[in-house]
Motif scaffolding. Structure first.
Motif, PDB file in Angstrom:
ATOM      1  N   GLY A 187       0.810  -1.209   0.000  1.00 32.67           N
ATOM      2  CA  GLY A 187       0.000   0.000   0.000  1.00 32.67           C
ATOM      3  C   GLY A 187       0.844   1.260   0.000  1.00 32.67           C
ATOM      4  O   GLY A 187       0.584   2.209  -0.746  1.00 32.67           O
ATOM      5  N   TYR A 188       1.900   1.276   0.803  1.00 29.60           N
ATOM      6  CA  TYR A 188       2.744   2.474   0.876  1.00 29.60           C
ATOM      7  C   TYR A 188       3.517   2.690  -0.423  1.00 29.60           C
ATOM      8  O   TYR A 188       3.595   3.813  -0.929  1.00 29.60           O
ATOM      9  CB  TYR A 188       3.710   2.358   2.053  1.00 29.60           C
ATOM     10  N   ARG A 190       2.699   1.717  -3.353  1.00 30.62           N
ATOM     11  CA  ARG A 190       1.763   2.118  -4.411  1.00 30.62           C
ATOM     12  C   ARG A 190       1.403   3.586  -4.277  1.00 30.62           C
ATOM     13  O   ARG A 190       1.310   4.306  -5.271  1.00 30.62           O
ATOM     14  CB  ARG A 190       0.504   1.250  -4.342  1.00 30.62           C
ATOM     15  N   SER A 191       1.229   4.055  -3.050  1.00 29.41           N
ATOM     16  CA  SER A 191       0.896   5.469  -2.845  1.00 29.41           C
ATOM     17  C   SER A 191       2.058   6.368  -3.255  1.00 29.41           C
ATOM     18  O   SER A 191       1.852   7.470  -3.759  1.00 29.41           O
ATOM     19  CB  SER A 191       0.524   5.718  -1.379  1.00 29.41           C
ATOM     20  N   ARG A 194       2.016   6.224  -7.321  1.00 27.32           N
ATOM     21  CA  ARG A 194       0.874   6.839  -8.004  1.00 27.32           C
ATOM     22  C   ARG A 194       0.524   8.223  -7.485  1.00 27.32           C
ATOM     23  O   ARG A 194      -0.331   8.884  -8.044  1.00 27.32           O
ATOM     24  CB  ARG A 194      -0.356   5.928  -7.865  1.00 27.32           C
ATOM     25  N   ALA A 196      -1.096  11.272  -5.627  1.00 28.06           N
ATOM     26  CA  ALA A 196      -2.411  11.576  -5.056  1.00 28.06           C
ATOM     27  C   ALA A 196      -3.549  11.093  -5.939  1.00 28.06           C
ATOM     28  O   ALA A 196      -4.701  11.343  -5.643  1.00 28.06           O
ATOM     29  CB  ALA A 196      -2.542  13.086  -4.831  1.00 28.06           C
ATOM     30  N   GLY A 200      -2.872   6.238  -5.747  1.00 29.51           N
ATOM     31  CA  GLY A 200      -2.436   6.663  -4.423  1.00 29.51           C
ATOM     32  C   GLY A 200      -3.506   6.444  -3.375  1.00 29.51           C
ATOM     33  O   GLY A 200      -3.212   6.058  -2.243  1.00 29.51           O
ATOM     34  N   ARG A 201      -4.771   6.696  -3.720  1.00 28.96           N
ATOM     35  CA  ARG A 201      -5.860   6.461  -2.769  1.00 28.96           C
ATOM     36  C   ARG A 201      -5.991   4.979  -2.451  1.00 28.96           C
ATOM     37  O   ARG A 201      -6.228   4.594  -1.300  1.00 28.96           O
ATOM     38  CB  ARG A 201      -7.168   7.015  -3.341  1.00 28.96           C
ATOM     39  N   GLY A 203      -3.567   2.808  -2.568  1.00 25.43           N
ATOM     40  CA  GLY A 203      -2.436   2.479  -1.713  1.00 25.43           C
ATOM     41  C   GLY A 203      -2.664   2.900  -0.276  1.00 25.43           C
ATOM     42  O   GLY A 203      -2.332   2.172   0.667  1.00 25.43           O
ATOM     43  N   SER A 204      -3.253   4.072  -0.074  1.00 30.61           N
ATOM     44  CA  SER A 204      -3.534   4.520   1.291  1.00 30.61           C
ATOM     45  C   SER A 204      -4.537   3.604   1.979  1.00 30.61           C
ATOM     46  O   SER A 204      -4.404   3.292   3.167  1.00 30.61           O
ATOM     47  CB  SER A 204      -4.066   5.962   1.256  1.00 30.61           C
ATOM     48  N   ARG A 205      -5.531   3.140   1.251  1.00 35.90           N
ATOM     49  CA  ARG A 205      -6.498   2.207   1.829  1.00 35.90           C
ATOM     50  C   ARG A 205      -5.828   0.887   2.195  1.00 35.90           C
ATOM     51  O   ARG A 205      -6.106   0.302   3.249  1.00 35.90           O
ATOM     52  CB  ARG A 205      -7.630   1.965   0.840  1.00 35.90           C
TER      53      ARG A 205
END
Length: 765
Positions: A187-188, A190-191, A194, A196, A200-201, A203-205
């Motif tokens: 996730g990190y 990927r964020s 990509r 914002a 990125g969203r 990845g944050s999830r």
């Protein structure tokens, strides 16, 4: 500042992944040194990767730094017994460290757990975390594909599982923790990649979900598994399929030659000095559990538990309910042999003297019988100290019932011996009561004679015919060799798992003379007894030997009864041997000693070759991963969707090859400027052709793409031809071409729409 924070976050994420990947090692070691080894190995690996990324070290310099760190910290961390003052490496320690990089992997799976910090067994987790963390950090900090760095801790976790134990609740919990940590890592990364946007969203999830899973695993999963004691399904691991390196079946049964200890010239000879021997407890030499009607031996078949002798660490957890801890010190006066005298269940052993290291390295232990051995044989002057758990003998044998322990297949007790038992105790009595009556019967009706000069005749040996002779003669005359075997046969007839023990029992006079000092055990103190397994799960000693007392005169007609045992002989020897070796088929298996010698040599060579390749593959894995990554990149570029993309990929492939050879390109430079950095007419022509395909008002053809890739091959050979083989190898494993593209290459000045016109590439200068 933002880049520094992201770098620290990447390093912290990898550290968490390797911490989770190291959890399966804990059931193997159960030693606090393991935590230090894994932590320091991960820290050194990530630091080496960070320095390499900061100063743009080539791959060979990264690996040289890694090797130097391994040699510097390896001895105090993984071979602490050979460290000077506990912190400095010694020459002997370095030799053990290097040897352990290959041999410790096999040794690790042939030693019962937990192994603690025994010898160089901490080398595998140190080497694994050091190499894999360096590889992961290098990929994460020096390439665009940060998520791929997660493959290194996956490999580390898989190896830890394979070399771990077959069943452990901690392994189950570690799987959940590792999955959560991996979810957070993906996730990190990927964020970061990509930004914002939508990626990125996502990845944050994923990062938030990983945090939740990790918290749930630690708080709920761990507590549930630990508290409920839920059974864990056994897994097949490496240690389950490797055979131990010591086979007691290749040595002569220690019960053979029993009477030589009582010869006039040897019976008074001092054999051992023992300190700490409890009253009434004998010193065990060997435990025998297999009987083919001729000889009692150790381990009737290769798969029998009693034949599985393994290396052991410095500590073993073998506490039993009701057992007493005993500290024993043994020094050999004239004793020599493979078997190490002891008693009870081993918890700790430490050799002393000039041969301490050699004896420690050659020490083997049987977890089933508690027997101890050294492959180099004890010699006079050797000494050792050990801590053992001793089980007290039962106060009331009558209350004992047969236990569930499995044993080797024996021949049945002869009818003459069974009739003797029926005379001592009715068949309607309980097994425990009949066992007690059997012991009392042998002690009451039996007499001791070793058949030596001045003693009544007593034939040596413990074959079935000799046991029948013991049961039918009047008076009953024999010694420990016959009484123990006869008692073992009857105990097995009653349903009790049984084994014969050969050992020493010092006399009361010897104990009194020793006072608080060491007890001197002499050759004539050699004796035998049996051990039976009760329904309480404990092996308990039972002594059937009668006390030494005058023997009545033998009636003249007694010898005529000796010829009767012929009808009670067991089946033919082939069948008996088949039973002993646990063969369920009609034919007897081929004994191991009949196998050609070249097969054993071949298996040994294959085993060591495999372990050597395993060690080399772990050390070379960073280079292998780099080569695979470059090959995959080249394949994707060559198979791009459009010919124009394939031509552009060919140019980028050429730039990557030049970057691996040390060329550096200014960000934003044109293809012509990039070609000028390398030099040569061929590079300039290729740049011009690539620009024309990119900018010309036409569509590139498939033939142009094929010629472009042929040009790449020619240009790569031109780059390599003036260089040495070592420089070519460095280029193949260089990470320069895997760095983010904006740090070494530029794009074109702009793009114009393409028309239908094309351009013909040429491979000539």
């Amino acid at each position: 500042m933002t880049r520094t924070r992201s770098t620290l976050a990447l390093v912290a994420g990898l550290a968490l992944l390797f911490a989770a990947a190291s959890l399966p090692w804990w059931p193997v070691y159960r030693d606090s040194r393991l935590i230090v080894v894994c932590a320091v190995g991960t820290l050194l690996g990530l630091t080496t990767a960070a320095l390499g990324a900061r100063f743009r070290w080539p791959a060979w310099r990264v690996m040289a730094t890694l090797l130097g760190a391994f040699l510097l910290v390896g001895v105090p961390l993984a071979v602490p017994s050979k460290a000077i003052w506990g912190v400095l490496p010694s020459l002997e320690g370095e030799l053990d460290l290097v040897a352990g990089a290959v041999s410790a992997w096999k040794q690790l799976v042939t030693i019962p757990t937990p192994v603690g910090h025994y010898q160089a067994l901490l080398v595998p987790p140190l080497m694994l975390t050091l190499v894999m963390s360096t590889l992961a950090g290098t990929v994460a900090l020096r390439t665009r594909h940060r998520a791929v760095a997660g493959l290194a801790p996956v490999v580390a976790y898989a190896i830890a599982i394979a070399f771990g134990v077959g069943s452990s609740r901690l392994v189950v919990l570690s799987g959940v923790v590792f999955a959560a940590a991996m979810l957070m890592w993906l996730g990190y990364t990927r964020s970061l990649t990509r930004g914002a946007g939508g990626g990125g969203r996502i990845g944050s999830r994923m990062l938030r979900l990983g945090v939740l899973v990790l918290a749930g695993a630690v708080t709920i999963g761990g507590a549930t598994v630990a508290a409920t004691g839920a059974p864990i399904a056994a897994r097949q691991v490496v240690r389950d399929v490797l055979r131990p390196p010591f086979d007691p079946r290749q040595s002569i049964s220690p019960l053979v030659g029993f009477r030589s200890a009582f010869a006039p010239e040897t019976k008074a000879r001092a054999v051992l000095d023992v300190t700490g021997l409890p009253a009434g407890v004998g010193l065990r030499v060997a435990t025998l559990d297999s009987y083919d009607g001729i000889i009692f031996s150790v381990g009737g078949s290769a798969g029998a538990a009693s034949s599985q002798f393994v290396r052991v660490p410095t500590e073993l957890d073998q506490r039993e309910p009701g057992a007493t801890s005993v500290e024993l010190t043994v020094t050999s006066r004239s004793y020599a042999g493979l078997w190490v005298p002891s008693l009870g269940k081993l918890r700790h052993i430490e050799f002393d003297g000039a041969r301490a290291g050699q004896l420690t390295d050659s020490f083997f232990y049987n977890l089933s019988t508690g027997a101890q051995a050294v492959s180099v044989a004890l010699q006079p002057g050797d000494s050792y100290r050990e801590s053992v758990s001793v089980q007290a003998s039962p106060a009331d044998l009558g209350a004992l019932n047969p236990g569930p322990a499995a044993g080797s297949t024996w021949v049945a007790a002869p009818e003459e011996l069974v009739r003797l038992l029926d005379r001592w105790s009715p068949a309607s009595a309980t097994p425990g009561a009949r066992l007690a009556a059997m012991q009392a019967g042998f002690q009451r009706d039996g007499y001791v004679s070793h058949g030596l000069t001045g003693e009544p005749a007593s034939r040596a040996g413990h074959g079935i015919d000799r046991i029948v002779e013991l049961a039918t003669s009047s008076p009953m005359i024999g010694d420990g060799e016959q009484y123990a075997v006869a008692a073992a046969l009857l105990a097995r007839h009653l349903g009790f798992p049984t084994r014969v023990v050969l050992g020493y029992q010092p006399s009361a006079a010897a104990r009194a003379a020793a006072g608080t000092g060491p007890i001197t055990i002499r050759s004539a103190d050699l004796t035998t007894w049996i051990e039976v397994h009760g329904d309480d799960g404990v092996w308990r000693a039972l002594d059937p030997n009668p006390s030494v007392r005058p023997i009545p005169e033998v009636p003249e007609q007694t010898p005529n009864t000796v010829s009767r045992p012929q009808s009670a002989l067991p089946p033919p020897p082939q069948h008996a041997r088949s039973e002993v070796r646990g063969d369920t088929n009609d034919r007897a298996p081929t004994p191991p000693e009949q196998q050609p010698a070249w097969i054993a040599v071949l298996w040994t060579v294959l085993a060591w070759s495999g372990l050597t390749l395993l060690g080399l593959s772990v050390l070379c894995s960073p280079f292998i991963v780099l080569i695979i990554a470059k090959a995959r990149r080249r394949r994707l570029r060559r198979r791009a969707q459009t010919p124009a993309q394939r031509v552009d990929g060919a140019w980028r492939e050429y730039l990557d090859a030049a970057a691996d050879y040390g060329y550096r390109f200014r960000p934003g430079s044109t293809r012509a400027e990039q070609a000028a950095v390398v030099g040569g007419l061929s590079a300039l022509v290729f740049a011009a052709v690539a620009d024309e395909v990119d900018f010309a008002p036409g569509v590139a053809s498939a033939d142009q793409a094929a010629v472009a890739w042929a040009q790449v091959g020619q240009l790569r050979r031109m780059l390599a031809s003036p260089r040495s083989p070592l420089e070519r190898l460095r280029a193949r494993v260089s990470v320069a071409s895997l760095r983010p593209a904006q740090h070494r290459t530029g794009g074109t000045r702009g793009r114009r729409p393409q028309s239908t016109a094309g351009h013909q590439l040429s491979t000539s200068e």
